[in-house]
Design a protein around this motif. Sequence first.
Motif, PDB file in Angstrom:
ATOM      1  N   ASN A  22       0.831  -1.211   0.000  1.00 24.19           N
ATOM      2  CA  ASN A  22       0.000   0.000   0.000  1.00 24.19           C
ATOM      3  C   ASN A  22       0.861   1.254   0.000  1.00 24.19           C
ATOM      4  O   ASN A  22       0.920   2.006  -0.983  1.00 24.19           O
ATOM      5  CB  ASN A  22      -0.951   0.002   1.182  1.00 24.19           C
ATOM      6  CG  ASN A  22      -1.940  -1.165   1.088  1.00 24.19           C
ATOM      7  OD1 ASN A  22      -2.293  -1.607  -0.006  1.00 24.19           O
ATOM      8  ND2 ASN A  22      -2.376  -1.647   2.228  1.00 24.19           N
ATOM      9  N   ILE A  23       1.565   1.447   1.183  1.00 21.38           N
ATOM     10  CA  ILE A  23       2.334   2.686   1.314  1.00 21.38           C
ATOM     11  C   ILE A  23       3.479   2.699   0.299  1.00 21.38           C
ATOM     12  O   ILE A  23       3.748   3.719  -0.352  1.00 21.38           O
ATOM     13  CB  ILE A  23       2.842   2.836   2.750  1.00 21.38           C
ATOM     14  CG1 ILE A  23       1.643   2.918   3.717  1.00 21.38           C
ATOM     15  CG2 ILE A  23       3.733   4.058   2.881  1.00 21.38           C
ATOM     16  CD1 ILE A  23       2.014   2.942   5.156  1.00 21.38           C
ATOM     17  N   GLY A  24       4.158   1.566   0.151  1.00 17.87           N
ATOM     18  CA  GLY A  24       5.257   1.507  -0.802  1.00 17.87           C
ATOM     19  C   GLY A  24       4.789   1.784  -2.219  1.00 17.87           C
ATOM     20  O   GLY A  24       5.421   2.516  -2.971  1.00 17.87           O
ATOM     21  N   ALA A  25       3.644   1.183  -2.567  1.00 20.42           N
ATOM     22  CA  ALA A  25       3.117   1.397  -3.926  1.00 20.42           C
ATOM     23  C   ALA A  25       2.704   2.845  -4.129  1.00 20.42           C
ATOM     24  O   ALA A  25       2.943   3.444  -5.188  1.00 20.42           O
ATOM     25  CB  ALA A  25       1.941   0.450  -4.145  1.00 20.42           C
ATOM     26  N   GLN A  26       2.077   3.404  -3.088  1.00 20.84           N
ATOM     27  CA  GLN A  26       1.651   4.804  -3.171  1.00 20.84           C
ATOM     28  C   GLN A  26       2.866   5.715  -3.317  1.00 20.84           C
ATOM     29  O   GLN A  26       2.868   6.659  -4.133  1.00 20.84           O
ATOM     30  CB  GLN A  26       0.859   5.184  -1.931  1.00 20.84           C
ATOM     31  CG  GLN A  26      -0.515   4.541  -1.847  1.00 20.84           C
ATOM     32  CD  GLN A  26      -1.460   5.053  -2.948  1.00 20.84           C
ATOM     33  OE1 GLN A  26      -1.354   6.206  -3.425  1.00 20.84           O
ATOM     34  NE2 GLN A  26      -2.371   4.204  -3.370  1.00 20.84           N
ATOM     35  N   LEU A  27       3.957   5.436  -2.510  1.00 19.05           N
ATOM     36  CA  LEU A  27       5.148   6.265  -2.606  1.00 19.05           C
ATOM     37  C   LEU A  27       5.793   6.110  -3.989  1.00 19.05           C
ATOM     38  O   LEU A  27       6.292   7.090  -4.564  1.00 19.05           O
ATOM     39  CB  LEU A  27       6.145   5.879  -1.505  1.00 19.05           C
ATOM     40  CG  LEU A  27       5.736   6.265  -0.077  1.00 19.05           C
ATOM     41  CD1 LEU A  27       6.710   5.691   0.928  1.00 19.05           C
ATOM     42  CD2 LEU A  27       5.640   7.768   0.074  1.00 19.05           C
ATOM     43  N   THR A  28       5.769   4.917  -4.539  1.00 14.53           N
ATOM     44  CA  THR A  28       6.332   4.702  -5.883  1.00 14.53           C
ATOM     45  C   THR A  28       5.531   5.481  -6.905  1.00 14.53           C
ATOM     46  O   THR A  28       6.086   6.118  -7.825  1.00 14.53           O
ATOM     47  CB  THR A  28       6.315   3.207  -6.229  1.00 14.53           C
ATOM     48  OG1 THR A  28       7.088   2.500  -5.240  1.00 14.53           O
ATOM     49  CG2 THR A  28       6.907   2.941  -7.607  1.00 14.53           C
ATOM     50  N   ASN A  29       4.211   5.436  -6.758  1.00 13.66           N
ATOM     51  CA  ASN A  29       3.321   6.160  -7.676  1.00 13.66           C
ATOM     52  C   ASN A  29       3.558   7.658  -7.579  1.00 13.66           C
ATOM     53  O   ASN A  29       3.615   8.366  -8.590  1.00 13.66           O
ATOM     54  CB  ASN A  29       1.870   5.810  -7.364  1.00 13.66           C
ATOM     55  CG  ASN A  29       0.898   6.368  -8.418  1.00 13.66           C
ATOM     56  OD1 ASN A  29       1.223   6.493  -9.612  1.00 13.66           O
ATOM     57  ND2 ASN A  29      -0.304   6.718  -7.984  1.00 13.66           N
ATOM     58  N   LEU A  58       5.712  12.694  -9.692  1.00 10.92           N
ATOM     59  CA  LEU A  58       6.564  13.866  -9.496  1.00 10.92           C
ATOM     60  C   LEU A  58       7.629  13.955 -10.588  1.00 10.92           C
ATOM     61  O   LEU A  58       7.929  15.047 -11.100  1.00 10.92           O
ATOM     62  CB  LEU A  58       7.240  13.819  -8.119  1.00 10.92           C
ATOM     63  CG  LEU A  58       6.342  14.113  -6.915  1.00 10.92           C
ATOM     64  CD1 LEU A  58       7.071  13.820  -5.627  1.00 10.92           C
ATOM     65  CD2 LEU A  58       5.874  15.570  -6.956  1.00 10.92           C
ATOM     66  N   ASP A  59       8.168  12.841 -10.934  1.00 10.83           N
ATOM     67  CA  ASP A  59       9.182  12.834 -11.993  1.00 10.83           C
ATOM     68  C   ASP A  59       8.548  13.269 -13.337  1.00 10.83           C
ATOM     69  O   ASP A  59       9.158  14.044 -14.098  1.00 10.83           O
ATOM     70  CB  ASP A  59       9.804  11.443 -12.133  1.00 10.83           C
ATOM     71  CG  ASP A  59      10.713  11.102 -10.983  1.00 10.83           C
ATOM     72  OD1 ASP A  59      11.173  12.028 -10.255  1.00 10.83           O
ATOM     73  OD2 ASP A  59      11.003   9.891 -10.731  1.00 10.83           O
ATOM     74  N   MET A  60       7.353  12.780 -13.573  1.00 13.38           N
ATOM     75  CA  MET A  60       6.680  13.150 -14.841  1.00 13.38           C
ATOM     76  C   MET A  60       6.336  14.642 -14.826  1.00 13.38           C
ATOM     77  O   MET A  60       6.518  15.345 -15.844  1.00 13.38           O
ATOM     78  CB  MET A  60       5.405  12.323 -14.988  1.00 13.38           C
ATOM     79  CG  MET A  60       5.675  10.856 -15.364  1.00 13.38           C
ATOM     80  SD  MET A  60       6.511  10.668 -16.958  1.00 13.38           S
ATOM     81  CE  MET A  60       5.245  11.323 -18.079  1.00 13.38           C
ATOM     82  N   ALA A  61       5.864  15.111 -13.714  1.00 14.99           N
ATOM     83  CA  ALA A  61       5.489  16.526 -13.619  1.00 14.99           C
ATOM     84  C   ALA A  61       6.703  17.423 -13.788  1.00 14.99           C
ATOM     85  O   ALA A  61       6.655  18.465 -14.450  1.00 14.99           O
ATOM     86  CB  ALA A  61       4.812  16.787 -12.288  1.00 14.99           C
ATOM     87  N   ALA A  62       7.807  17.012 -13.169  1.00 17.01           N
ATOM     88  CA  ALA A  62       9.026  17.794 -13.302  1.00 17.01           C
ATOM     89  C   ALA A  62       9.517  17.807 -14.750  1.00 17.01           C
ATOM     90  O   ALA A  62      10.036  18.823 -15.245  1.00 17.01           O
ATOM     91  CB  ALA A  62      10.102  17.235 -12.383  1.00 17.01           C
ATOM     92  N   HIS A  63       9.342  16.705 -15.417  1.00 14.14           N
ATOM     93  CA  HIS A  63       9.789  16.623 -16.806  1.00 14.14           C
ATOM     94  C   HIS A  63       8.937  17.482 -17.707  1.00 14.14           C
ATOM     95  O   HIS A  63       9.442  18.097 -18.677  1.00 14.14           O
ATOM     96  CB  HIS A  63       9.762  15.133 -17.236  1.00 14.14           C
ATOM     97  CG  HIS A  63      10.162  14.938 -18.678  1.00 14.14           C
ATOM     98  ND1 HIS A  63      11.474  15.107 -19.140  1.00 14.14           N
ATOM     99  CD2 HIS A  63       9.431  14.614 -19.773  1.00 14.14           C
ATOM    100  CE1 HIS A  63      11.520  14.895 -20.432  1.00 14.14           C
ATOM    101  NE2 HIS A  63      10.283  14.570 -20.843  1.00 14.14           N
ATOM    102  N   LEU A  64       7.643  17.534 -17.431  1.00 12.56           N
ATOM    103  CA  LEU A  64       6.713  18.278 -18.292  1.00 12.56           C
ATOM    104  C   LEU A  64       6.618  19.754 -17.887  1.00 12.56           C
ATOM    105  O   LEU A  64       6.023  20.554 -18.627  1.00 12.56           O
ATOM    106  CB  LEU A  64       5.331  17.625 -18.237  1.00 12.56           C
ATOM    107  CG  LEU A  64       5.239  16.178 -18.781  1.00 12.56           C
ATOM    108  CD1 LEU A  64       3.874  15.619 -18.538  1.00 12.56           C
ATOM    109  CD2 LEU A  64       5.604  16.134 -20.266  1.00 12.56           C
ATOM    110  N   SER A  65       7.154  20.095 -16.724  1.00 16.43           N
ATOM    111  CA  SER A  65       6.998  21.479 -16.246  1.00 16.43           C
ATOM    112  C   SER A  65       7.841  22.425 -17.078  1.00 16.43           C
ATOM    113  O   SER A  65       8.963  22.117 -17.463  1.00 16.43           O
ATOM    114  CB  SER A  65       7.442  21.571 -14.772  1.00 16.43           C
ATOM    115  OG  SER A  65       7.397  22.899 -14.362  1.00 16.43           O
TER     116      SER A  65
END
Length: 958
Positions: free
Chosen positions: A774-781, A786-793
Amino acid sequence: MGVRILLLLLAVGLVCPIAVFSQQPVFQQFTEQDGLPSNYLNCLFQDSRGFIWIGTDKGLVRFDGHSFQTYTTDDGLSGNMILDVAEDQQGQLWIGTFERGMCRFDGKKFECWGRDHGIATVSSLLVGDGHTIVYSSGAGKLFRFVVETKKWESLVDKELTGMASSVIALSDTAVLFPCGSQLYLVPKGEQARLLPLEDDRVPYWITKGLATAKGEIWLVDTRQGRLLQVELRPDRLEVVRTLPWSRSNASLLERDDHFVLNYQKENSFHLVDRKDGTAQTIPNPHSGQNIDMLLDSENQLWLASIGFGLWLQKGHPYLGQLPDQQGAAYDVEILPNRHILVGGNEGIWWYDENLKLRGHQSGMEQVRGVKKLRGIGICAGTLRGETYFFNNESDLARNDLSHTTVVSSGLSGLVSAGEGEVLFSSYGAGLQLFSNGKMETYDSPALPNLMVEGLFQTSQGLWATSSSDGVLLFGEDRHQLFSKQTGLTSNNIYSIFESTADSIWMGAENGATLWDGRQTFVNFTSADGLAGKRITAFFKDKYKQVWAFSDAYLHRWNGRQWTALKSLSFQKTPAGRVYDVAYDATAHRVFVAATTGAFVLSLQDAKPMGEPIDFVLESIEGKDGPLEAEELNILPAENNSIRIQYALPSFTKWEANRSCFRLLEQGEDWTEARQVSSFQFENLPSGHYTLQAFAENPDGLRSDVQTLATVKILPPIWLSWWAIALEVLLGILLLGSLIAWYFQRKNKKRLAALKIERELQTERERISRDLHDNIGAQLTNITYKLDMAAHLSKNEEDARKMERVSDETRNTMKLLRDTIWALDKDEFSFEDLAGRLQLYVNKLEGIDIAFSVRKQIETDWMISSKEVLHLFRILQEAIQNIIKHANASRAEIVFNIKAQAFEIVVMDNGKGMTNNAADGSSHYGLDNMAFRAREIGADFSTQTNRPQGTVVSIVKKK
């Protein structure tokens, strides 16, 4: 107990009867009030164990010196009127009775014979080997009783009418029986035959006799009033010597070199000297009626009387006072002709060799020295300093005292200083010399003081003893003072004696000293056998035996130690003292001058008692009754005391006898009885015991150790075998129940713990899955987004912020994985922790620091998940501090794990720690690390590394 001090009788065992019987003996009387069943006594006998047996008209009595025990018809005797007692080789007593035959007593029961054969009154017994010679005055017959067959043999055909009262053993093979005018010889196994007595056809009447220790045969002739010494010829008795005596005799004894005869109806004894036939009449202690006499093993005289009970003469067996000498005696001298001079309180006494008084010089007092000197004659000096000279001993019988001079102070001793010269010692004036008829001071500057006790002469020189400063040895060119400082046992010296040229004895206040004539002194005290307060005189006998007197005892030297002959104590008062002694080699006797008089002592008999006293068991009792001496006695637990009644036959010093007891199972030590006839062991624990005892007489001679009884005391009922077995069984059952209950309870706790552990493990696994899935999957997600947002920002600032958030999220994921790892199981090893830390540093990226993990594990531990998580977090913080603040190029994590403690150290080569760091977060991190260490009970510390860098350490003892 009535004690009557009466007139003269015999004194005890000396060589010369006149000296012996000049003393006034003391008699002790025993009557019905002291325990006798009757005051009418018929006979006396002492058995081999030392007991005195008394025949009375009311039974047979045994006396041990302390108490009387009476046996009567109630105990198995055939009659109570006892006429004679004898003993066989087995120690059994044979008893003759009036009109009731003969009995034998083995110590436990009586067996009787005679009345069925018409042998009613047995008046005389002689026990031989396997037979007994019996004279029955009632039947007028002489019999032989054969012990094995229990048959009677008549030895004389006709009836005997003489008043015979003794059967005389001539040897092991023959018996002589006197009966008035007839004398019968009874050879062993043969009939009696009549023997004539050849004596110039003088009519005689023989009723008594004895065979002496030397084998002489003596008969009492009451008709002619004489004693006859006879010798046995093949067909007759031949008279070889006669001695006078008086009539009406009832008993006869041999005592040393004289006979003692008792007059039954007169108030005296008759004493006949066997050497010269001289006789003395000695008063009885009462008005006559003495029916029998006895000399016991201690040489004391006993009298059995009709109506007056039992009498015992008290006195010493070997010591006698010289006749007519009165008061204290200070000096004694034996002259070359064996005459004896005694100086004392009331003058000088002169005796011949037979101790007959030849003269008494009474005109002088306190004679402290009397000597026969070369060229002078007899010289005597008094305490007041008066000095008398006599040409010879005959002058002592004259009253006029000539040649009187005065020593300047009281005289204490004198010796010959040469032909016609005398050296005197004095109390207060030192030494004085008499020479050429003049008295002058003898110059001796080495004298310790002027109070000279005595003078003694040896081959070493002259000795002067003092009262407090030792002894001076002096001569023409020699003066030597001996005292405690030089090795003496005391400074108070009383006597000097030379036994050999290199053996000088010195008698002192508390012992004796032996000097070898050069340097060696050997002291002897009570620990070496000396008895008494002080040693005052020595002498050596003809056998080269050295003897010593103390105040009360005579001692004998055996070459190694002294033996005190305690039975020879003769001083009558505690203040008594022996002053001088003189030895007579011809008669082997010693003369003693003492404060209580002048004495003569026969050394022939001066020895400890030859046989130790016997320990005789009377009875052994428990609380519930008698115990058997020869059987195993089994007693219940409550009957755990043993009482012993016993006897120690001795008649001079009964209270000085000792008896000692022990129970072997309680150790080897002996316990001395405090009472004279009984002893008790009390409150004995259960067990098997062997009771032993021994007796010791006043001279220190012991009897054999006797085993009296064996006793088994049972344990209490709760300690019996079946009770113990039942108790053990119950104990086993109880213990088994407790063990079962304990393990059952423990098993329940273990199962409950296992259940909880499984539940915890299940919960940990659930939490781990939830955290991971749960928590691990959520943190991975979140990281992906965040990585995608940073790339598209389009905004670079926003992109950098999102990248930083993404990095933090990844770190959080790493921490989460570490937590999941710690929750995965209950316990971890340090190997697990080190391995996990190695993976951690291997994944570090973007740093120029070389991290290494080194393990020094001697004994690995298992630590809980809580401990491993705290340690891992502390180490993570230390590593991050190095990365962020140390500016280090190298770091090392060391695991030092031992059996009783562990230490984990993190070291770097950076710039080290500073107290004024701009970033305060590092201090917060250190506080957090210290907190985590305290949570697991460990010590946390930081310090500067040498030469550079920082050291972080975590230490914990097991």
